[in-house]
Design a protein around this motif. Structure first.
Motif, PDB file in Angstrom:
ATOM      1  N   ALA A 411       0.832  -1.207   0.000  1.00 33.74           N
ATOM      2  CA  ALA A 411       0.000   0.000   0.000  1.00 33.74           C
ATOM      3  C   ALA A 411       0.865   1.256   0.000  1.00 33.74           C
ATOM      4  O   ALA A 411       0.554   2.240  -0.690  1.00 33.74           O
ATOM      5  CB  ALA A 411      -0.927  -0.003   1.210  1.00 33.74           C
ATOM      6  N   ALA A 412       1.963   1.231   0.747  1.00 34.29           N
ATOM      7  CA  ALA A 412       2.853   2.386   0.795  1.00 34.29           C
ATOM      8  C   ALA A 412       3.538   2.619  -0.552  1.00 34.29           C
ATOM      9  O   ALA A 412       3.724   3.774  -0.977  1.00 34.29           O
ATOM     10  CB  ALA A 412       3.893   2.201   1.898  1.00 34.29           C
ATOM     11  N   MET A 413       3.933   1.554  -1.233  1.00 35.41           N
ATOM     12  CA  MET A 413       4.529   1.690  -2.564  1.00 35.41           C
ATOM     13  C   MET A 413       3.515   2.274  -3.549  1.00 35.41           C
ATOM     14  O   MET A 413       3.818   3.185  -4.322  1.00 35.41           O
ATOM     15  CB  MET A 413       5.026   0.328  -3.059  1.00 35.41           C
ATOM     16  N   LEU A 414       2.300   1.739  -3.518  1.00 40.25           N
ATOM     17  CA  LEU A 414       1.256   2.242  -4.413  1.00 40.25           C
ATOM     18  C   LEU A 414       0.905   3.692  -4.083  1.00 40.25           C
ATOM     19  O   LEU A 414       0.598   4.491  -4.988  1.00 40.25           O
ATOM     20  CB  LEU A 414       0.015   1.354  -4.309  1.00 40.25           C
ATOM     21  N   TRP A 415       0.946   4.044  -2.803  1.00 41.14           N
ATOM     22  CA  TRP A 415       0.637   5.414  -2.376  1.00 41.14           C
ATOM     23  C   TRP A 415       1.626   6.423  -2.974  1.00 41.14           C
ATOM     24  O   TRP A 415       1.261   7.534  -3.358  1.00 41.14           O
ATOM     25  CB  TRP A 415       0.648   5.486  -0.859  1.00 41.14           C
ATOM     26  N   LYS A 416       2.885   6.018  -3.067  1.00 39.90           N
ATOM     27  CA  LYS A 416       3.893   6.918  -3.642  1.00 39.90           C
ATOM     28  C   LYS A 416       3.579   7.215  -5.106  1.00 39.90           C
ATOM     29  O   LYS A 416       3.797   8.334  -5.586  1.00 39.90           O
ATOM     30  CB  LYS A 416       5.286   6.314  -3.484  1.00 39.90           C
ATOM     31  N   PHE A 417       3.066   6.226  -5.823  1.00 43.39           N
ATOM     32  CA  PHE A 417       2.610   6.476  -7.192  1.00 43.39           C
ATOM     33  C   PHE A 417       1.387   7.387  -7.168  1.00 43.39           C
ATOM     34  O   PHE A 417       1.258   8.295  -7.990  1.00 43.39           O
ATOM     35  CB  PHE A 417       2.255   5.163  -7.884  1.00 43.39           C
ATOM     36  N   CYS A 418       0.486   7.116  -6.236  1.00 46.94           N
ATOM     37  CA  CYS A 418      -0.776   7.845  -6.182  1.00 46.94           C
ATOM     38  C   CYS A 418      -0.553   9.346  -6.046  1.00 46.94           C
ATOM     39  O   CYS A 418      -1.220  10.148  -6.716  1.00 46.94           O
ATOM     40  CB  CYS A 418      -1.615   7.329  -5.006  1.00 46.94           C
ATOM     41  N   ILE A 419       0.376   9.744  -5.208  1.00 48.37           N
ATOM     42  CA  ILE A 419       0.566  11.178  -4.948  1.00 48.37           C
ATOM     43  C   ILE A 419       1.631  11.827  -5.829  1.00 48.37           C
ATOM     44  O   ILE A 419       1.667  13.049  -5.955  1.00 48.37           O
ATOM     45  CB  ILE A 419       0.892  11.428  -3.465  1.00 48.37           C
ATOM     46  N   ASN A 420       2.486  11.008  -6.453  1.00 47.70           N
ATOM     47  CA  ASN A 420       3.580  11.556  -7.249  1.00 47.70           C
ATOM     48  C   ASN A 420       3.473  11.284  -8.745  1.00 47.70           C
ATOM     49  O   ASN A 420       4.264  11.807  -9.528  1.00 47.70           O
ATOM     50  CB  ASN A 420       4.916  11.000  -6.755  1.00 47.70           C
ATOM     51  N   GLY A 421       2.535  10.455  -9.168  1.00 49.57           N
ATOM     52  CA  GLY A 421       2.452  10.075 -10.580  1.00 49.57           C
ATOM     53  C   GLY A 421       3.435   8.963 -10.891  1.00 49.57           C
ATOM     54  O   GLY A 421       3.850   8.195 -10.003  1.00 49.57           O
ATOM     55  N   ASN A 422       3.857   8.871 -12.132  1.00 51.82           N
ATOM     56  CA  ASN A 422       4.771   7.807 -12.550  1.00 51.82           C
ATOM     57  C   ASN A 422       6.191   8.122 -12.101  1.00 51.82           C
ATOM     58  O   ASN A 422       6.971   8.731 -12.831  1.00 51.82           O
ATOM     59  CB  ASN A 422       4.723   7.598 -14.065  1.00 51.82           C
ATOM     60  N   ILE A 423       6.523   7.723 -10.883  1.00 50.35           N
ATOM     61  CA  ILE A 423       7.831   8.025 -10.316  1.00 50.35           C
ATOM     62  C   ILE A 423       8.949   7.290 -11.032  1.00 50.35           C
ATOM     63  O   ILE A 423      10.109   7.704 -10.965  1.00 50.35           O
ATOM     64  CB  ILE A 423       7.861   7.715  -8.804  1.00 50.35           C
ATOM     65  N   LEU A 424       8.656   6.219 -11.735  1.00 49.37           N
ATOM     66  CA  LEU A 424       9.681   5.530 -12.513  1.00 49.37           C
ATOM     67  C   LEU A 424      10.132   6.390 -13.674  1.00 49.37           C
ATOM     68  O   LEU A 424      11.328   6.501 -13.975  1.00 49.37           O
ATOM     69  CB  LEU A 424       9.154   4.190 -13.017  1.00 49.37           C
TER      70      LEU A 424
END
Length: 428
Positions: A411-424
């Motif tokens: 959930a924490a990994m997915l949350w980072k995408f959720c608030i930051n967009g495509n972080i990759l």
């Protein structure tokens, strides 16, 4: 280390009670005594589990789609049609007399993680920058239909739909017929996410041995799988003289011993097996006229796999000659060796560090759907401990505490995408 922009201090809170309740509910479909699970792909038990997931997705406001292979996709389309897509999930099918957590845990954890994120967005007022997809892949296990990773392999473009639908089980039932029987053939897809995170039980005991709780599979082994048939002559085991027998099973026995010898020669870089043997006519007082072997060679090193395959073909001929039978190769399936996405590996390690955990980097020797998807998407498999390293057995178990931990990290990994967009993409 992968960096992300500033985020709220709090993380989505996974509801432990709901997570474990959902795991128990799904475990009822095909569950047996002693923790056993028999939920072969596209069976009635699998249909029941799929129906459960379909209801959960719809009741949770996700859009359910099915592709021609029966892969199930639950979309949370809250960031708009042009936003990146991040996928998580695994598979609901099991091995015969297998365990309850292999695959199913990854699907349930994805549901619980997305549910936590939805509630956290409602609480914080954050605007989501990615869409999410929960996936249940068809025939990951390869127990009923071969090859394994059939659904993800089709979605990734590695297998054609005609090839995939034509696979038949031991009773001659095709994938197409089985899909039609349970009503899960669709028309959607393919689905190519911007990132895929698959949560799994470790399936070995490395975490347990080291007293650790979290791992990332950053490299996956390749394999070569043969369906090889020895063909002899059926005869009565009583009056037929030993010298006049053409025993197909005897040839298979010789080759099984040779397979162990390959691994002995190659050392830790090669795993070999014959996990399934079909004997015809399979009667106690009949010399077998045919023995079909399901052979696997696994290695992270292409040269070792090539050597083992050469030895297999050489020894098959010798074993056939020794038993005075013929042989033929009826199918060969291959999977490449490679690495998982380095950006997602770094994200997993960074996220685990936020929980005060060190990450163990491991090879995955077994197959996962994320492996197929590496052909088209950044993908990674993360893992929590298996008690005793047990997998594909009724005693397969991961503690509730570790199941919760894995879901919280997901959930924490997915949350980072959720608030930051495509972080990759940002990291590139």
């Amino acid at each position: 280390m992968l960096e992300t922009r500033n985020e709220p201090a709090s993380l989505p809170q996974v509801d432990a009670e709901t997570l474990h309740r959902m795991m128990e509910e799904v475990s009822a479909f095909g569950g047996g005594p002693g923790g056993a699970m028999t939920r072969l792909t596209l069976s009635q038990e699998d249909k029941a589990a799929r129906d459960w997931l379909a209801n959960w997705l719809k009741n949770s406001g996700l859009r359910l789609e099915k592709d021609p292979m029966g892969n199930m996709y639950g979309f949370l389309d809250w960031a708009g049609p042009g936003a990146p897509l991040v996928m998580s999930g695994s598979h609901l099918d099991s091995q015969p007399n297998g365990g309850r957590f292999d695959g199913a845990y990854g699907v349930i954890a994805a549901c619980a993680a997305i549910d936590a994120i939805r509630k956290h967005v409602a609480k914080t007022g954050v605007t989501p920058k990615v869409n999410f997809c929960i996936v249940n892949w068809t025939n990951e296990e390869g127990a009923r239909f071969q090859p394994s990773l059939l659904g993800s392999g089709f979605n990734a473009g590695e297998l054609s739909i005609d090839f995939a639908l034509a696979r038949k089980d031991g009773d001659g039932i095709s994938v197409k017929d089985a899909l039609d029987d349970i009503g899960y053939a669709g028309t959607y897809g393919p689905v190519v996410p911007d990132a895929l995170i698959e949560l799994h039980i470790e399936g070995s005991a490395e975490l347990e041995k080291k007293g650790m709780r979290f791992a990332v599979f950053n490299r996956f082994w390749g394999n070569v799988k043969y369906r090889l048939a020895f063909i002899g002559r059926q005869a009565h085991t009583g009056p037929t003289p030993m010298a006049e027998r053409h025993d197909a099973l005897l040839a298979a026995a010789y080759l099984i011993a040779e397979l162990k010898g390959f691994a002995d020669q190659a050392g830790i870089d090669l795993h070999t097996s014959c996990g399934r043997l079909e004997v015809y006519p399979n009667s106690p007082n009949v010399v077998p006229g045919e023995a079909v072997m399901f052979i696997e060679l696994r290695s992270a090193k292409p040269d070792v796999l090539a050597w083992a395959e050469t030895k297999l073909n050489e020894k098959a001929g010798i074993c056939a000659q020794k038993a005075d039978v013929g042989f033929e190769i009826r199918a060969i399936d291959r999977r490449r060796a490679d690495i998982m996405d380095e950006g997602l590996v770094a994200l997993a390690r960074d996220t685990a560090a936020g929980f005060g955990l060190e990450t163990l980097l491991l090879d995955t020797i077994g197959g996962h759907d994320a492996i197929s998807m590496t052909a088209v998407s950044p993908a990674v498999v993360i893992a929590v401990p298996s008690v005793g390293g047990v997998i594909h057995h009724p005693t397969e178990f991961t503690t509730p505490e570790d199941r919760l931990l894995g879901t919280e990290i997901l959930a924490a990994m997915l949350w980072k995408f959720c608030i930051n967009g495509n972080i990759l993409k940002t990291a590139d």
